[in-house]
Design an enzyme around this catalytic site. Structure first.
Site, PDB file in Angstrom:
ATOM      1  N   ASN A  10      24.278 -75.529  52.518  1.00  0.00           N
ATOM      2  CA  ASN A  10      25.224 -74.862  51.630  1.00  0.00           C
ATOM      3  C   ASN A  10      24.695 -73.467  51.287  1.00  0.00           C
ATOM      4  O   ASN A  10      23.769 -73.332  50.501  1.00  0.00           O
ATOM      5  CB  ASN A  10      25.401 -75.715  50.358  1.00  0.00           C
ATOM      6  CG  ASN A  10      26.327 -75.060  49.356  1.00  0.00           C
ATOM      7  OD1 ASN A  10      27.024 -74.095  49.676  1.00  0.00           O
ATOM      8  ND2 ASN A  10      26.343 -75.594  48.143  1.00  0.00           N
ATOM      9  N   TRP A  11      25.318 -72.477  51.894  1.00  0.00           N
ATOM     10  CA  TRP A  11      24.847 -71.098  51.707  1.00  0.00           C
ATOM     11  C   TRP A  11      25.468 -70.423  50.485  1.00  0.00           C
ATOM     12  O   TRP A  11      25.231 -69.239  50.233  1.00  0.00           O
ATOM     13  CB  TRP A  11      25.101 -70.275  52.984  1.00  0.00           C
ATOM     14  CG  TRP A  11      24.277 -70.744  54.157  1.00  0.00           C
ATOM     15  CD1 TRP A  11      23.197 -71.595  54.095  1.00  0.00           C
ATOM     16  CD2 TRP A  11      24.443 -70.409  55.536  1.00  0.00           C
ATOM     17  NE1 TRP A  11      22.702 -71.811  55.358  1.00  0.00           N
ATOM     18  CE2 TRP A  11      23.449 -71.079  56.264  1.00  0.00           C
ATOM     19  CE3 TRP A  11      25.346 -69.597  56.234  1.00  0.00           C
ATOM     20  CZ2 TRP A  11      23.318 -70.988  57.651  1.00  0.00           C
ATOM     21  CZ3 TRP A  11      25.234 -69.498  57.626  1.00  0.00           C
ATOM     22  CH2 TRP A  11      24.227 -70.178  58.310  1.00  0.00           C
ATOM     23  N   LYS A  12      26.312 -71.155  49.782  1.00  0.00           N
ATOM     24  CA  LYS A  12      26.905 -70.668  48.527  1.00  0.00           C
ATOM     25  C   LYS A  12      27.477 -69.251  48.710  1.00  0.00           C
ATOM     26  O   LYS A  12      28.046 -68.951  49.765  1.00  0.00           O
ATOM     27  CB  LYS A  12      25.864 -70.744  47.405  1.00  0.00           C
ATOM     28  CG  LYS A  12      25.217 -72.126  47.333  1.00  0.00           C
ATOM     29  CD  LYS A  12      24.409 -72.392  46.104  1.00  0.00           C
ATOM     30  CE  LYS A  12      23.853 -73.800  46.168  1.00  0.00           C
ATOM     31  NZ  LYS A  12      23.207 -74.244  44.944  1.00  0.00           N
ATOM     32  N   HIS A  94      31.723 -79.247  44.065  1.00  0.00           N
ATOM     33  CA  HIS A  94      30.321 -78.877  43.810  1.00  0.00           C
ATOM     34  C   HIS A  94      30.135 -78.594  42.316  1.00  0.00           C
ATOM     35  O   HIS A  94      31.041 -78.057  41.661  1.00  0.00           O
ATOM     36  CB  HIS A  94      29.945 -77.642  44.633  1.00  0.00           C
ATOM     37  CG  HIS A  94      28.470 -77.388  44.635  1.00  0.00           C
ATOM     38  ND1 HIS A  94      27.832 -76.764  43.591  1.00  0.00           N
ATOM     39  CD2 HIS A  94      27.505 -77.728  45.521  1.00  0.00           C
ATOM     40  CE1 HIS A  94      26.530 -76.717  43.845  1.00  0.00           C
ATOM     41  NE2 HIS A  94      26.309 -77.298  45.022  1.00  0.00           N
ATOM     42  N   GLU A  96      28.657 -76.384  40.766  1.00  0.00           N
ATOM     43  CA  GLU A  96      28.836 -74.982  40.359  1.00  0.00           C
ATOM     44  C   GLU A  96      30.313 -74.662  40.146  1.00  0.00           C
ATOM     45  O   GLU A  96      30.660 -73.833  39.308  1.00  0.00           O
ATOM     46  CB  GLU A  96      28.178 -74.054  41.397  1.00  0.00           C
ATOM     47  CG  GLU A  96      26.653 -74.109  41.282  1.00  0.00           C
ATOM     48  CD  GLU A  96      25.896 -73.887  42.577  1.00  0.00           C
ATOM     49  OE1 GLU A  96      26.492 -73.437  43.572  1.00  0.00           O
ATOM     50  OE2 GLU A  96      24.677 -74.197  42.589  1.00  0.00           O
ATOM     51  N   GLU A 166      24.116 -85.124  43.651  1.00  0.00           N
ATOM     52  CA  GLU A 166      23.321 -83.951  43.303  1.00  0.00           C
ATOM     53  C   GLU A 166      23.104 -83.906  41.787  1.00  0.00           C
ATOM     54  O   GLU A 166      23.984 -83.428  41.050  1.00  0.00           O
ATOM     55  CB  GLU A 166      24.051 -82.670  43.730  1.00  0.00           C
ATOM     56  CG  GLU A 166      24.311 -82.582  45.209  1.00  0.00           C
ATOM     57  CD  GLU A 166      24.456 -81.130  45.638  1.00  0.00           C
ATOM     58  OE1 GLU A 166      23.570 -80.648  46.346  1.00  0.00           O
ATOM     59  OE2 GLU A 166      25.434 -80.479  45.242  1.00  0.00           O
ATOM     60  N   GLY A 172      18.563 -76.033  42.696  1.00  0.00           N
ATOM     61  CA  GLY A 172      17.951 -74.707  42.632  1.00  0.00           C
ATOM     62  C   GLY A 172      16.676 -74.640  41.810  1.00  0.00           C
ATOM     63  O   GLY A 172      16.137 -73.553  41.593  1.00  0.00           O
ATOM     64  N   SER A 213      17.231 -79.426  45.547  1.00  0.00           N
ATOM     65  CA  SER A 213      15.861 -79.010  45.865  1.00  0.00           C
ATOM     66  C   SER A 213      15.238 -79.808  47.014  1.00  0.00           C
ATOM     67  O   SER A 213      14.048 -80.147  46.988  1.00  0.00           O
ATOM     68  CB  SER A 213      14.984 -79.071  44.611  1.00  0.00           C
ATOM     69  OG  SER A 213      15.448 -78.133  43.656  1.00  0.00           O
ATOM     70  N   GLY A 234      20.514 -76.367  49.631  1.00  0.00           N
ATOM     71  CA  GLY A 234      20.896 -75.021  49.231  1.00  0.00           C
ATOM     72  C   GLY A 234      19.805 -74.028  49.583  1.00  0.00           C
ATOM     73  O   GLY A 234      19.733 -73.519  50.708  1.00  0.00           O
TER      74      GLY A 234
HETATM   75  P1  PGA Z   1      19.345 -76.522  46.222  1.00  0.00           P
HETATM   76  O1  PGA Z   1      20.952 -76.540  46.181  1.00  0.00           O
HETATM   77  O2  PGA Z   1      18.897 -77.169  47.496  1.00  0.00           O
HETATM   78  O3  PGA Z   1      18.978 -75.084  46.132  1.00  0.00           O
HETATM   79  O4  PGA Z   1      18.879 -77.306  45.022  1.00  0.00           O
HETATM   80  C1  PGA Z   1      21.661 -77.692  46.529  1.00  0.00           C
HETATM   81  C2  PGA Z   1      23.144 -77.527  46.300  1.00  0.00           C
HETATM   82  O5  PGA Z   1      23.548 -76.881  45.324  1.00  0.00           O
HETATM   83  O6  PGA Z   1      23.958 -78.030  47.063  1.00  0.00           O
END
Ligand code: PGA
Length: 250
Positions: A10-12, A94, A96, A166, A172, A213, A234
């Site tokens: 996931n490159w957001k 997600h 976010e 998640e 993150g 993470s 991510g």
């Molecule tokens: P992360 O993000 O690996 O940086 O924790 C995961 C995600 O938000 O899908």
């Protein structure tokens, strides 16, 4: 769907079209046979990434979709257009988006429905916040998210739903939860899908992945768990080196 571990990158909103194209190219040129890699670039980067991975086993996913196929919905993106661009998967719900755009379980349900209708495999993100966890509400939150998202969804034998667990506060953070904690949540998700959609769907059409993470050092501990078919990554998916190290460790 392949039985290999899923590594969903996931490159957001972190990479633009040029950087996404270059990264996808580097990944496509490497040995990724240990896993089914799924790249989720931003909308404007879908086409350049599709060009870079064309003819390889790497799959393309969008990070979101809208719940109607066509109409006066300024700024939204149709599942049909995602399919036309070569997407096979789409992330929905997600954390976010839940946090910054107020996405609800009901909206997520509608997105899952339309994604499946268009032939996309939804990657449905669920997970509790730190407050919900410390107040003992984790199980309630997960059951509610999974139930509202999936209730009434009909799947034929070829269709799949991926649920990504998640825990919100570890996203993150650089510090994943321990594998036994993930195992416990995955069991609960499996049981909830079994209750809502039945045993056949839970055992044949469902994949559960862990996200939060994930890196090359911890990926194997998650993949060894029951009810765990892969990871959603991510930060560690933003360079070819760190993503390929995860694939190698699968
Ligand atoms: P992360 O993000 O690996 O940086 O924790 C995961 C995600 O938000 O899908």
């Amino acid at each position: 769907m392949s039985n290999k571990p899923l590594v969903i990158a996931n490159w957001k909103m972190k990479l633009g079209p040029e950087d996404s194209h270059e990264l996808a190219h580097d990944i496509a040129d490497a040995d990724t046979k240990n896993a089914q890699v799924v790249l989720c670039p931003s909308f404007p980067s879908l086409l350049p990434v599709q060009e870079a991975i064309h003819g390889t086993s790497i799959a393309l996913a969008a990070q979101d979709c809208f719940w109607e196929r066509r109409g006066a919905y300024t700024g939204e993106v149709s599942v049909d257009d995602l399919v036309a661009l070569g997407c096979q998967y789409v992330i929905v719900g997600h954390s976010e988006r839940r946090e910054h755009l107020g996405e609800t379980n009901e909206q997520i349900h509608k997105k899952i429905r339309i994604a499946l209708e268009a032939g996309l495999t939804p990657i449905v993100c669920v997970g509790e916040t730190f407050d919900q966890r410390t107040s003992g509400a984790r199980d309630y939150v997960l059951i509610e998210q999974v139930t509202t998202a999936l209730q009434g969804i009909m799947l034929n034998t070829k269709e799949h739903v991926i649920v990504a667990y998640e825990p919100v506060w570890v996203i993150g953070s650089g510090q994943a939860i321990d594998a036994p904690q993930a195992a416990d949540a995955h069991r609960l998700i499996y049981q909830t899908v079994l209750d809502v959609l039945g045993e056949t769907v839970a055992s044949k059409n469902l994949r559960i992945v862990y996200g939060g993470s994930v890196d090359a050092d911890n990926v194997a501990s998650f993949l060894s768990l029951e009810h765990t078919s892969g990871v959603l990554v991510g930060s560690a998916s933003l360079t070819a080196e760190s993503l390929l190290a995860i694939v190698k460790a699968c």
